[in-house]
Design an enzyme around this catalytic site. Structure first.
Site, PDB file in Angstrom:
ATOM      1  N   LYS A 129       0.617  -0.949   0.031  1.00  0.00           N
ATOM      2  CA  LYS A 129      -0.198   0.074  -0.339  1.00  0.00           C
ATOM      3  C   LYS A 129       1.064   1.271   0.249  1.00  0.00           C
ATOM      4  O   LYS A 129       1.644   1.633   0.190  1.00  0.00           O
ATOM      5  CB  LYS A 129      -0.710  -0.312   1.225  1.00  0.00           C
ATOM      6  CG  LYS A 129      -1.989   0.677   1.144  1.00  0.00           C
ATOM      7  CD  LYS A 129      -3.680   0.424   0.536  1.00  0.00           C
ATOM      8  CE  LYS A 129      -4.832   1.423   0.210  1.00  0.00           C
ATOM      9  NZ  LYS A 129      -5.428   0.625  -0.401  1.00  0.00           N
ATOM     10  N   ASP A 169      -6.950   4.192  -4.365  1.00  0.00           N
ATOM     11  CA  ASP A 169      -7.835   4.327  -3.619  1.00  0.00           C
ATOM     12  C   ASP A 169      -8.069   6.180  -2.972  1.00  0.00           C
ATOM     13  O   ASP A 169      -8.720   6.245  -3.835  1.00  0.00           O
ATOM     14  CB  ASP A 169      -6.929   3.279  -1.481  1.00  0.00           C
ATOM     15  CG  ASP A 169      -7.413   3.972  -1.047  1.00  0.00           C
ATOM     16  OD1 ASP A 169      -7.899   2.482  -0.671  1.00  0.00           O
ATOM     17  OD2 ASP A 169      -7.197   4.320   0.345  1.00  0.00           O
TER      18      ASP A 169
HETATM   19  P1  NDP Z   1     -12.689   8.365  -2.878  1.00  0.00           P
HETATM   20  O1  NDP Z   1     -11.946   8.917  -2.498  1.00  0.00           O
HETATM   21  O2  NDP Z   1     -13.179   7.556  -3.985  1.00  0.00           O
HETATM   22  O3  NDP Z   1     -14.040   8.541  -1.330  1.00  0.00           O
HETATM   23  C1  NDP Z   1     -13.771   8.403  -0.280  1.00  0.00           C
HETATM   24  C2  NDP Z   1     -15.096   8.890   0.377  1.00  0.00           C
HETATM   25  O4  NDP Z   1     -15.517   8.836   1.334  1.00  0.00           O
HETATM   26  C3  NDP Z   1     -16.036  10.093   0.188  1.00  0.00           C
HETATM   27  O5  NDP Z   1     -16.825  10.549  -0.284  1.00  0.00           O
HETATM   28  C4  NDP Z   1     -14.665  10.950   1.199  1.00  0.00           C
HETATM   29  O6  NDP Z   1     -15.831  11.889   1.189  1.00  0.00           O
HETATM   30  C5  NDP Z   1     -15.074  10.276   1.993  1.00  0.00           C
HETATM   31  N1  NDP Z   1     -14.283  10.458   3.212  1.00  0.00           N
HETATM   32  C6  NDP Z   1     -12.837  10.571   2.422  1.00  0.00           C
HETATM   33  N2  NDP Z   1     -12.347  10.322   4.288  1.00  0.00           N
HETATM   34  C7  NDP Z   1     -13.165  10.375   5.071  1.00  0.00           C
HETATM   35  C8  NDP Z   1     -12.963  11.802   6.335  1.00  0.00           C
HETATM   36  N3  NDP Z   1     -12.135  10.609   6.589  1.00  0.00           N
HETATM   37  N4  NDP Z   1     -14.446  11.333   6.798  1.00  0.00           N
HETATM   38  C9  NDP Z   1     -15.457  10.959   6.605  1.00  0.00           C
HETATM   39  N5  NDP Z   1     -15.922  10.396   5.105  1.00  0.00           N
HETATM   40  C10 NDP Z   1     -14.651  10.237   4.758  1.00  0.00           C
HETATM   41  O7  NDP Z   1     -12.389   6.866  -2.058  1.00  0.00           O
HETATM   42  P2  NDP Z   1     -12.916   5.534  -2.782  1.00  0.00           P
HETATM   43  O8  NDP Z   1     -13.954   5.019  -2.544  1.00  0.00           O
HETATM   44  O9  NDP Z   1     -11.643   4.335  -3.352  1.00  0.00           O
HETATM   45  O10 NDP Z   1     -12.346   4.521  -1.049  1.00  0.00           O
HETATM   46  C11 NDP Z   1     -13.527   4.003  -0.324  1.00  0.00           C
HETATM   47  C12 NDP Z   1     -13.032   3.669   0.640  1.00  0.00           C
HETATM   48  O11 NDP Z   1     -12.737   1.898  -0.098  1.00  0.00           O
HETATM   49  C13 NDP Z   1     -11.546   2.992   1.591  1.00  0.00           C
HETATM   50  O12 NDP Z   1     -11.223   2.923   2.762  1.00  0.00           O
HETATM   51  C14 NDP Z   1     -11.097   2.674   0.627  1.00  0.00           C
HETATM   52  O13 NDP Z   1      -9.363   2.188   1.603  1.00  0.00           O
HETATM   53  C15 NDP Z   1     -12.154   1.387   0.569  1.00  0.00           C
HETATM   54  N6  NDP Z   1     -11.310   0.609   0.173  1.00  0.00           N
HETATM   55  C16 NDP Z   1     -11.166   1.377  -2.007  1.00  0.00           C
HETATM   56  C17 NDP Z   1     -11.383   0.908  -3.361  1.00  0.00           C
HETATM   57  C18 NDP Z   1     -11.043   1.101  -4.678  1.00  0.00           C
HETATM   58  O14 NDP Z   1     -11.132   0.717  -5.785  1.00  0.00           O
HETATM   59  N7  NDP Z   1     -11.766   2.200  -4.921  1.00  0.00           N
HETATM   60  C19 NDP Z   1     -10.766  -0.905  -2.443  1.00  0.00           C
HETATM   61  C20 NDP Z   1     -10.660  -1.220  -1.868  1.00  0.00           C
HETATM   62  C21 NDP Z   1     -11.019  -0.207  -0.477  1.00  0.00           C
HETATM   63  P3  NDP Z   1     -14.812  13.502   1.344  1.00  0.00           P
HETATM   64  O15 NDP Z   1     -14.621  14.215  -0.539  1.00  0.00           O
HETATM   65  O16 NDP Z   1     -15.639  15.499   1.786  1.00  0.00           O
HETATM   66  O17 NDP Z   1     -13.773  13.452   1.225  1.00  0.00           O
END
Ligand code: NDP
Length: 448
Positions: A129, A169
């Site tokens: 990672k 991510d």
């Molecule tokens: P994105 O950046 O596309 O979206 C993240 C979302 O979560 C946004 O809506 C963001 O809001 C919100 N967010 C991020 N940080 C915080 C926080 N500290 N408090 C509240 N809301 C928060 O990321 P992903 O959708 O790709 O990833 C989301 C989760 O899924 C993560 O934990 C990631 O590790 C996990 N994941 C992702 C994969 C992938 O293929 N993308 C694969 C496996 C796991 P804002 O825009 O306001 O920051």
């Protein structure tokens, strides 16, 4: 949750001492070691050969300066990381996270989880990672490009299509992957599948964008089916509005559920009519706006400031898809009081250990992240296959492979839980099934 096995309890103490001030990493290790007590009893050879000790220690930690110039001509300095945690099963594989909260402990927890998740997919990929404390929010496209080029200038020395293959991510989507790939190609004069999540026009896989969210729903559907239920007619609460949340919303809706919430780090919306996903995609994927804008288009929906109270919304199924530790014990108790029947993790470690235990103690079906969100990395591995063979697959072929991988993960977690005396405990089942394969490979490869 207590680690009773003396050796594993001692190991946990050593992990905390060697990695001070990294609570997320401690939390991830504690959960895994707790699940592995039966395995340690049955396999003394793993203790003799130091397998448990080795699996909690990254093979390599790379930490570097990322200098870049903002639109005002000012030099900015960020920190970059790549943690190559375990290569027993194949090249290191795992995403890059760009978010101000990133530090070594967050990347270590994510890299550690990735080892077991990747093992569960059944595909030949090790765990890694990376990321940076850079915040893409509010930056211009040119600033993001300059940052990505500087980040890749250093990272390119450590990765390769058979060595380490990063993906996206939080904060790293199609735009960032494009800039990172462009710089790698330019530096190395090599057009290989060194990153996944690429655009379709330059080597990306169909269905990679959808994979994590769709995979989460395929796993959830398998779990519900095993308990004589399904998504059909259920009310679903989703947190987040990024890549995982959007495609979880899309698939849950296709499977007959009604999704009524989504959130970002500022607040959450509740739309009792069901989320208008096309609008969310436009606001978030194209215009990069805040979720609060939703109510200008749907005045019947509600917007609430603050993201943590999204769990107060009554629902049948909860899918936390934003970030780590976003759902605590109090939120779990509220969800249970309001009748939740199933919780599956889209984000990595979105539940605190106490929240997870509360769900399990109250008979709520619970699917842990390293199993439920493995669809993203699984399709990334399929993207690597397509890149190596120079032969792209159809959307249907990738999607159907994804579905069968997620169903297999559910089955193998169930079987491992049953074999080790904790039937129905999918957290323990995923940890055990994921661990055993890596441990076998480590044993076979000697002390390295
Ligand atoms: P994105 O950046 O596309 O979206 C993240 C979302 O979560 C946004 O809506 C963001 O809001 C919100 N967010 C991020 N940080 C915080 C926080 N500290 N408090 C509240 N809301 C928060 O990321 P992903 O959708 O790709 O990833 C989301 C989760 O899924 C993560 O934990 C990631 O590790 C996990 N994941 C992702 C994969 C992938 O293929 N993308 C694969 C496996 C796991 P804002 O825009 O306001 O920051």
């Amino acid at each position: 949750m207590v680690i009773e096995n003396e050796y594993l309890a001692g190991l946990m103490q050593r992990v905390m001492k060697r990695n001070p001030n990294e609570p997320e990493f401690h939390q991830a290790v504690e959960e895994v070691l707790c699940s592995l007590q039966g395995v340690a009893d049955e396999h003394p050879e793993f203790i003799e050969r130091g397998i448990f000790e080795a699996i909690v220690e990254p093979e390599r930690i790379i930490k570097f300066r990322v200098p870049w110039v903002d639109d005002n001509g000012k030099v900015q300095i960020n920190r970059g990381y790549r943690i190559q945690f375990n290569s027993a099963l194949g090249p290191y594989k795992g995403g890059l996270r760009f978010h101000p909260s990133v530090y070594e402990g967050v990347i270590k927890f994510l890299g550690f989880e990735q080892i077991f998740k990747n093992s569960l997919t059944g595909l030949p990929i090790g765990g890694g990672k990376g990321g940076s404390d850079f915040d893409p929010k509010g930056k211009s496209d040119m600033e993001v490009m300059r940052f990505c080029q500087s980040f890749m200038t250093e990272l390119s020395k450590h990765i390769g299509s058979d060595t380490d293959v990063p993906a996206g991510d939080i904060g790293v989507g199609a735009r960032e992957i494009g800039f990172l790939f462009g710089q790698y190609k330019r530096l190395m004069n090599e057009n290989t599948g060194v990153l996944t999540g690429k655009g379709i026009s330059y080597g990306g896989s169909l269905a990679r964008t959808e994979a994590t969210g769709y995979g989460l729903c395929y796993y959830t559907e398998a779990m519900l089916k095993d308990n004589n239920s399904s998504f059909a007619g259920k009310t679903v609460v989703i947190s987040g509005s990024g890549n995982v949340a959007i495609y979880a919303c899309e698939k849950a809706t296709q499977l007959g559920a009604k999704v009524i919430t989504m959130s970002d780090s500022n607040g959450y919306i509740v739309d009792k009519n069901g989320i208008d996903l096309e609008l969310i995609k436009r606001l978030k994927e194209v215009e990069r706006k805040r979720i609060s804008e939703y109510i200008s288009f749907h005045p019947q929906a509600e917007y609430h400031e603050g993201c943590t109270l999204v769990w107060n919304t009554p629902c049948d199924i909860a899918l936390p898809c934003a970030t780590q530790n976003e759902l605590d014990k109090a939120a779990a108790e509220t969800l249970i009081k309001n009748g939740v029947m199933a919780v599956c993790e889209g984000a990595n470690m979105p539940n605190t250990i106490e929240a997870m235990e509360t769900f399990q103690a109250n008979g709520v079906l619970f699917g842990p992240a390293k199993a439920t969100n493995a669809g993203g990395v699984a399709v990334s591995a399929l993207e690597m296959c397509q890149n190596s063979s120079r032969h792209p697959w159809t959307f249907e072929a990738v999607d159907s492979e994804l579905k069968s991988i997620m169903e297999n993960i559910y089955e193998s977690s169930c079987k491992a839980a049953e074999k080790y005396g904790v039937p129905g405990n999918l957290v323990a089942g995923a940890n055990i099934a994921g661990f055993l394969k890596v441990a076998d490979a480590m044993m076979a490869q000697g002390i390295v």
